[in-house]
Write an enzyme that holds these catalytic residues in place. Structure first.
Site, PDB file in Angstrom:
ATOM      1  N   ASP A  83       0.821  -1.209   0.000  1.00 36.46           N
ATOM      2  CA  ASP A  83       0.000   0.000   0.000  1.00 36.46           C
ATOM      3  C   ASP A  83       0.858   1.264   0.000  1.00 36.46           C
ATOM      4  OD1 ASP A  83      -2.498   1.226  -0.017  1.00 36.46           O
ATOM      5  OD2 ASP A  83      -2.623   1.322   2.169  1.00 36.46           O
ATOM      6  N   GLY A 211     -11.208   3.528   4.425  1.00 36.94           N
ATOM      7  CA  GLY A 211     -12.462   2.813   4.671  1.00 36.94           C
ATOM      8  C   GLY A 211     -12.843   2.648   6.128  1.00 36.94           C
TER       9      GLY A 211
END
Length: 285
Positions: A83, A211
């Site tokens: 990521d 999220g």
């Protein structure tokens, strides 16, 4: 015996069928085991995700080795994703070690620079069948060493998204649409109309960053508009740590790591299953 798989076909199927796959940032073996067990029980495809900070903390070989072991023992497809990486060299090291998905984040640079570096990563990844994710706009909040103040966050331009995908050949796109890394102080200000505009212009799966803590109805709406991957990091990390704190408060004399890690693992597993249910990927493996 399944190997780690590229997330590209998983996410393409998710976008086509209108559900989302959850990518969980894991920092310990127990967190990795917890989300894998959650995926197995819920029959969900899974993306294991590590930040650059976690790669530095645990080491590429240890992470890739644990993920490969999990994939070999699992009956659901598992991908391993790096990521928010800004380093081409680190991306190459991770791909060579077995990562099946990488994010090159050059969103802090001008459009042309972002295109050039992303294209370079896409060309390197193509030969290894590795998914490449990139970001347009700037997602606010804190992710490892990347700090983007609220006033510096910038939403992605739909036409730029279309051009970016065409120029780079990137397989997945993370457009900034009003979410933020970390836990929200108030209600997130998500630009749903913008998501729809971007989804109409690009056919690659879209990625929802930040999220953790988005209200459930908003997550479902994002997924229905084309967000095929949702990243969950802070919420998982906080639940894991809070479980350890609670365990020590209730059992101050129990210093066996197997006891407190097992308790934390179950908390993470339950949370992971809730997120998979929310994004609609249960029974989609």
């Amino acid at each position: 015996m399944m190997p780690l798989v590229s997330s590209t076909p998983l996410l393409q199927e998710a976008r086509k069928q209108g559900y989302g796959i959850v990518a969980f940032n894991v920092h310990t073996l127990e967190m990795l085991q917890a989300v894998v067990e959650a995926a197995e029980e819920s029959r969900s495809p899974l993306i294991l995700q590590t930040t650059v900070g976690t790669v530095k903390h645990l080491g590429i070989a240890y992470i890739a080795g644990a993920a490969k072991t999990a994939a070999a023992q699992a009956s659901v497809p598992i991908a391993l994703h790096l990521d928010h990486c800004q380093s081409f060299e680190l991306i190459m090291q991770c791909m060579r070690a077995g990562y099946t998905s990488v994010m090159i984040d050059q969103s802090m640079h001008p459009f042309e620079h972002n295109v050039a570096v992303t294209r370079k990563v896409v060309e390197a990844a193509r030969a290894l069948d590795v998914n490449v994710e990139a970001e347009l706009g700037k997602v606010g909040g804190v992710e490892d060493d990347i700090h983007v103040d609220e006033d510096m966050a910038a939403l992605a331009d739909p036409d730029e998204c279309r051009r970016f995908v065409e120029l780079t050949g990137v397989a997945t796109l993370a457009p900034a649409i009003g979410t933020a890394h970390g836990i929200y102080k108030g209600e997130p200000n998500i630009d749903f109309e913008r998501i729809g505009q971007i989804a109409r212009l690009v056919d690659v799966p879209l990625v929802l960053h930040g999220g953790s803590g988005i209200p459930e109805a908003q997550v479902r709406r994002c997924v229905s508009l084309g967000m095929a991957k949702m990243n969950v990091a802070t919420e998982l990390k906080n639940a894991f740590t809070a479980s350890l704190q609670q365990f020590f408060a209730e059992h101050p004399g129990d210093l066996d790591p197997r006891s407190y890690m097992s308790a934390a693992k179950q908390v993470v597993k339950r949370l992971a299953m809730e997120k998979m249910e929310l994004c609609g990927c249960t029974n989609k493996a």
